[in-house]
Design a protein around this motif. Structure first.
Motif, PDB file in Angstrom:
ATOM      1  N   GLN A  47       2.563  -3.926 -38.975  1.00  0.00           N
ATOM      2  CA  GLN A  47       2.795  -3.144 -37.750  1.00  0.00           C
ATOM      3  C   GLN A  47       3.548  -1.847 -38.061  1.00  0.00           C
ATOM      4  O   GLN A  47       3.245  -0.789 -37.499  1.00  0.00           O
ATOM      5  CB  GLN A  47       3.581  -3.966 -36.709  1.00  0.00           C
ATOM      6  CG  GLN A  47       2.831  -5.157 -36.190  1.00  0.00           C
ATOM      7  CD  GLN A  47       2.910  -6.386 -37.103  1.00  0.00           C
ATOM      8  OE1 GLN A  47       3.649  -6.417 -38.084  1.00  0.00           O
ATOM      9  NE2 GLN A  47       2.117  -7.397 -36.782  1.00  0.00           N
ATOM     10  N   THR A  49       3.560  -0.255 -40.955  1.00  0.00           N
ATOM     11  CA  THR A  49       2.640   0.602 -41.702  1.00  0.00           C
ATOM     12  C   THR A  49       1.645   1.255 -40.753  1.00  0.00           C
ATOM     13  O   THR A  49       1.378   2.458 -40.846  1.00  0.00           O
ATOM     14  CB  THR A  49       1.900  -0.203 -42.787  1.00  0.00           C
ATOM     15  OG1 THR A  49       2.870  -0.753 -43.683  1.00  0.00           O
ATOM     16  CG2 THR A  49       0.938   0.676 -43.566  1.00  0.00           C
ATOM     17  N   ALA A  50       1.112   0.473 -39.806  1.00  0.00           N
ATOM     18  CA  ALA A  50       0.146   1.011 -38.840  1.00  0.00           C
ATOM     19  C   ALA A  50       0.783   2.103 -37.980  1.00  0.00           C
ATOM     20  O   ALA A  50       0.154   3.133 -37.706  1.00  0.00           O
ATOM     21  CB  ALA A  50      -0.409  -0.112 -37.958  1.00  0.00           C
ATOM     22  N   ASP A  53       1.036   5.129 -40.085  1.00  0.00           N
ATOM     23  CA  ASP A  53      -0.310   5.673 -40.288  1.00  0.00           C
ATOM     24  C   ASP A  53      -0.748   6.486 -39.071  1.00  0.00           C
ATOM     25  O   ASP A  53      -1.357   7.542 -39.214  1.00  0.00           O
ATOM     26  CB  ASP A  53      -1.327   4.554 -40.534  1.00  0.00           C
ATOM     27  CG  ASP A  53      -1.222   3.956 -41.932  1.00  0.00           C
ATOM     28  OD1 ASP A  53      -0.662   4.619 -42.826  1.00  0.00           O
ATOM     29  OD2 ASP A  53      -1.722   2.824 -42.110  1.00  0.00           O
ATOM     30  N   GLU A  54      -0.432   5.981 -37.863  1.00  0.00           N
ATOM     31  CA  GLU A  54      -0.785   6.701 -36.636  1.00  0.00           C
ATOM     32  C   GLU A  54      -0.126   8.065 -36.557  1.00  0.00           C
ATOM     33  O   GLU A  54      -0.659   8.984 -35.950  1.00  0.00           O
ATOM     34  CB  GLU A  54      -0.422   5.880 -35.407  1.00  0.00           C
ATOM     35  CG  GLU A  54      -1.368   4.728 -35.131  1.00  0.00           C
ATOM     36  CD  GLU A  54      -1.014   3.998 -33.859  1.00  0.00           C
ATOM     37  OE1 GLU A  54      -0.556   4.643 -32.893  1.00  0.00           O
ATOM     38  OE2 GLU A  54      -1.205   2.773 -33.838  1.00  0.00           O
TER      39      GLU A  54
END
Length: 59
Positions: A47, A49-50, A53-54
């Motif tokens: 979560q 990392t995501a 990334d966003e």
């Protein structure tokens, strides 16, 4: 024979905040460096990392 060390490409300037950038009392460049290290060590959750990334963080 040992493999030569792999060199990472440099982080693009637009994703490297200037050193004095401060948020909530912490330097943003230092915080981002810690997040990159944690990800490389497998210490960020999927979560986290995501979410980074966003934001367009390049690892």
């Amino acid at each position: 024979m040992a493999e030569p060390a792999r060199r990472r490409p440099p982080v693009p300037r637009h994703l490297t905040p200037p050193a004095p950038t401060v948020g909530k009392g912490r330097r943003l460049d230092a915080w981002l460096s810690v997040q990159r290290t944690r990800r490389n060590q497998g210490r960020l959750t999927p979560q986290q990392t995501a979410a980074l990334d966003e934001l367009g963080i390049r690892w």
